[in-house]
Write a protein that holds these residues in place. Sequence first.
Motif, PDB file in Angstrom:
ATOM      1  N   MET A   1     -10.460  14.099   6.295  1.00 43.53           N
ATOM      2  CA  MET A   1     -10.177  12.883   7.077  1.00 43.53           C
ATOM      3  C   MET A   1      -9.439  11.878   6.191  1.00 43.53           C
ATOM      4  O   MET A   1      -9.813  11.655   5.042  1.00 43.53           O
ATOM      5  N   SER A   2      -8.386  11.302   6.711  1.00 41.50           N
ATOM      6  CA  SER A   2      -7.575  10.359   5.939  1.00 41.50           C
ATOM      7  C   SER A   2      -8.047   8.921   6.165  1.00 41.50           C
ATOM      8  O   SER A   2      -8.901   8.653   7.003  1.00 41.50           O
ATOM      9  N   ASN A   3      -7.482   7.993   5.403  1.00 42.39           N
ATOM     10  CA  ASN A   3      -7.803   6.576   5.539  1.00 42.39           C
ATOM     11  C   ASN A   3      -6.517   5.756   5.636  1.00 42.39           C
ATOM     12  O   ASN A   3      -6.160   5.035   4.706  1.00 42.39           O
ATOM     13  N   PRO A   4      -5.775   5.852   6.756  1.00 41.07           N
ATOM     14  CA  PRO A   4      -4.553   5.074   6.908  1.00 41.07           C
ATOM     15  C   PRO A   4      -4.853   3.583   6.842  1.00 41.07           C
ATOM     16  O   PRO A   4      -5.865   3.121   7.382  1.00 41.07           O
ATOM     17  N   SER A   5      -3.966   2.843   6.175  1.00 45.39           N
ATOM     18  CA  SER A   5      -4.200   1.422   5.945  1.00 45.39           C
ATOM     19  C   SER A   5      -2.908   0.640   6.127  1.00 45.39           C
ATOM     20  O   SER A   5      -1.825   1.134   5.819  1.00 45.39           O
ATOM     21  N   VAL A   6      -3.044  -0.587   6.639  1.00 46.41           N
ATOM     22  CA  VAL A   6      -1.899  -1.489   6.803  1.00 46.41           C
ATOM     23  C   VAL A   6      -1.798  -2.317   5.530  1.00 46.41           C
ATOM     24  O   VAL A   6      -2.657  -3.152   5.247  1.00 46.41           O
ATOM     25  N   ILE A   7      -0.726  -2.086   4.766  1.00 45.79           N
ATOM     26  CA  ILE A   7      -0.616  -2.648   3.430  1.00 45.79           C
ATOM     27  C   ILE A   7       0.571  -3.602   3.328  1.00 45.79           C
ATOM     28  O   ILE A   7       1.688  -3.274   3.745  1.00 45.79           O
ATOM     29  N   LEU A   8       0.306  -4.787   2.772  1.00 42.41           N
ATOM     30  CA  LEU A   8       1.388  -5.698   2.425  1.00 42.41           C
ATOM     31  C   LEU A   8       1.939  -5.239   1.083  1.00 42.41           C
ATOM     32  O   LEU A   8       1.325  -5.445   0.036  1.00 42.41           O
ATOM     33  N   ASN A   9       3.101  -4.595   1.134  1.00 33.69           N
ATOM     34  CA  ASN A   9       3.706  -4.036  -0.078  1.00 33.69           C
ATOM     35  C   ASN A   9       4.326  -5.133  -0.925  1.00 33.69           C
ATOM     36  O   ASN A   9       4.198  -5.142  -2.151  1.00 33.69           O
ATOM     37  N   LYS A  10       4.996  -6.047  -0.276  1.00 33.01           N
ATOM     38  CA  LYS A  10       5.573  -7.233  -0.901  1.00 33.01           C
ATOM     39  C   LYS A  10       5.900  -8.213   0.223  1.00 33.01           C
ATOM     40  O   LYS A  10       5.732  -7.875   1.408  1.00 33.01           O
ATOM     41  N   VAL A  11       6.335  -9.398  -0.116  1.00 32.04           N
ATOM     42  CA  VAL A  11       6.639 -10.399   0.903  1.00 32.04           C
ATOM     43  C   VAL A  11       7.609  -9.827   1.933  1.00 32.04           C
ATOM     44  O   VAL A  11       8.666  -9.291   1.588  1.00 32.04           O
ATOM     45  N   GLY A  12       7.207  -9.901   3.200  1.00 35.58           N
ATOM     46  CA  GLY A  12       8.066  -9.440   4.280  1.00 35.58           C
ATOM     47  C   GLY A  12       8.084  -7.946   4.498  1.00 35.58           C
ATOM     48  O   GLY A  12       8.826  -7.455   5.357  1.00 35.58           O
ATOM     49  N   GLU A  13       7.263  -7.209   3.780  1.00 35.12           N
ATOM     50  CA  GLU A  13       7.265  -5.746   3.927  1.00 35.12           C
ATOM     51  C   GLU A  13       5.854  -5.203   4.104  1.00 35.12           C
ATOM     52  O   GLU A  13       5.033  -5.252   3.176  1.00 35.12           O
ATOM     53  N   ILE A  14       5.599  -4.676   5.293  1.00 40.28           N
ATOM     54  CA  ILE A  14       4.314  -4.044   5.604  1.00 40.28           C
ATOM     55  C   ILE A  14       4.540  -2.552   5.786  1.00 40.28           C
ATOM     56  O   ILE A  14       5.464  -2.137   6.481  1.00 40.28           O
ATOM     57  N   VAL A  15       3.695  -1.756   5.159  1.00 42.49           N
ATOM     58  CA  VAL A  15       3.820  -0.300   5.252  1.00 42.49           C
ATOM     59  C   VAL A  15       2.469   0.295   5.641  1.00 42.49           C
ATOM     60  O   VAL A  15       1.414  -0.299   5.388  1.00 42.49           O
ATOM     61  N   LEU A  16       2.519   1.456   6.273  1.00 35.05           N
ATOM     62  CA  LEU A  16       1.315   2.228   6.551  1.00 35.05           C
ATOM     63  C   LEU A  16       1.196   3.316   5.499  1.00 35.05           C
ATOM     64  O   LEU A  16       2.092   4.151   5.356  1.00 35.05           O
ATOM     65  N   LYS A  17       0.101   3.289   4.752  1.00 34.98           N
ATOM     66  CA  LYS A  17      -0.121   4.283   3.712  1.00 34.98           C
ATOM     67  C   LYS A  17      -1.559   4.773   3.769  1.00 34.98           C
ATOM     68  O   LYS A  17      -2.456   4.076   4.231  1.00 34.98           O
ATOM     69  N   ASP A  18      -1.739   5.973   3.261  1.00 38.73           N
ATOM     70  CA  ASP A  18      -3.077   6.529   3.183  1.00 38.73           C
ATOM     71  C   ASP A  18      -3.742   6.054   1.893  1.00 38.73           C
ATOM     72  O   ASP A  18      -3.141   6.119   0.816  1.00 38.73           O
ATOM     73  N   ARG A  19      -4.933   5.529   2.018  1.00 39.83           N
ATOM     74  CA  ARG A  19      -5.724   5.124   0.856  1.00 39.83           C
ATOM     75  C   ARG A  19      -6.921   6.060   0.740  1.00 39.83           C
ATOM     76  O   ARG A  19      -7.333   6.675   1.727  1.00 39.83           O
ATOM     77  N   PRO A  20      -7.513   6.157  -0.445  1.00 45.59           N
ATOM     78  CA  PRO A  20      -8.717   6.990  -0.582  1.00 45.59           C
ATOM     79  C   PRO A  20      -9.823   6.494   0.344  1.00 45.59           C
ATOM     80  O   PRO A  20      -9.970   5.289   0.565  1.00 45.59           O
ATOM     81  N   ILE A  21     -10.565   7.427   0.916  1.00 40.87           N
ATOM     82  CA  ILE A  21     -11.702   7.049   1.755  1.00 40.87           C
ATOM     83  C   ILE A  21     -12.762   6.413   0.857  1.00 40.87           C
ATOM     84  O   ILE A  21     -13.183   7.007  -0.140  1.00 40.87           O
ATOM     85  N   PRO A  22     -13.193   5.193   1.168  1.00 43.09           N
ATOM     86  CA  PRO A  22     -14.162   4.519   0.294  1.00 43.09           C
ATOM     87  C   PRO A  22     -15.502   5.234   0.287  1.00 43.09           C
ATOM     88  O   PRO A  22     -15.944   5.755   1.320  1.00 43.09           O
TER      89      PRO A  22
END
Length: 348
Positions: A1-22
């Motif tokens: 099972m993955s942990n997709p996350s809404v991440i602020l990469n830098k100002v004005g840039e939001i990306v969807l990335k998989d993070r480790p499941i906590p």
Amino acid sequence: MSNPSVILNKVGEIVLKDRPIPEIKDEHYVKIAIRKTGICGSDVHYYTHGSIGSFEVKSPMVLGHESSGEVVEIGKAVTRVKVGDRVAIEPGIPSRYSEEYKEGRYNLCPHMAFAATPPYDGTLARYYLAPEDFLVKLPDHVSYEEGALVEPLSVGVHAAKLANIRFNSKVAVFGAGPVGLLSAAVAKAFGATQVLVIDIFEEKLKTAKEIGATHTFNSLKTKDFKKDIIELLGGQPNVIIEASGAEIAVKNGIDIVKAGGVFVQVGMGKDEINFPLAKVTEKELTLKGNFRYSHGDYQDSVDLLDLGLVNVKLIVSHRYDFNDAAQAFENIVKNGKDVVKTIIDGPK
């Protein structure tokens, strides 16, 4: 099972990335599958500016802190919730050793770990960890969307308590954004018999009436603000909740409040403004700052929803799928005056 996350990469840039499941490492912690998340003004400010005061985004950060979800795993010592429970998540964890925590004012703890406030990740992910005593179970008839809105509702509850709002209070709220609207609704639920909401946008004032305001006022349509307010209410309000952060609203609030009244500053504005100090002294006003929420506010907010005393669904203007989170933020930036509260679904 993955942990997709809404991440602020830098100002004005939001990306969807998989993070480790906590993983649960503290036996009093709980893993929650996030179902709904509201976008807060602070999330948008980090997106557009990269910082708020001394809090600066220096590395990619998961956004979001207004969330609800389902308990999917519990630590060995957890007794307050069980797997399958639906919960609202209080997103700020103080130091258990601070004086502020011991005093019951943990929102003022200088060591607070608050979701989506650098350097801490937020809740816009599939899974999030929280201690069991910072979760409030949702009644069966209270939806996940309503559960996510417990966070801003708790700000309104905290403001009402600071202002000592009770039966026959006469309250004026400046600003018909989410917190202003919810503060008005809470004031009415706490017993205020007059609740005035002041703003410059007619659509938001319309929502204010629906959510519980007895009176509304468009401050662009006046040449004598104080006179018009007194005529509208038949007197001066004894409580002001300033939820806009605008300098003119602060001045007007001090001007119209009744002598001996209470002024609670909720909205964030400029660090420094021209302030009518003489009127505060002449009227012997009580002036209070409002910072988030503290002990009991989250539970009281859920109880307001449980009893049907506040309808938080009225402030939701936009809803987005998790995968469209970047568009949700873009829409707020481009069409902010038409947005009240945006809700993002949890990952499917």
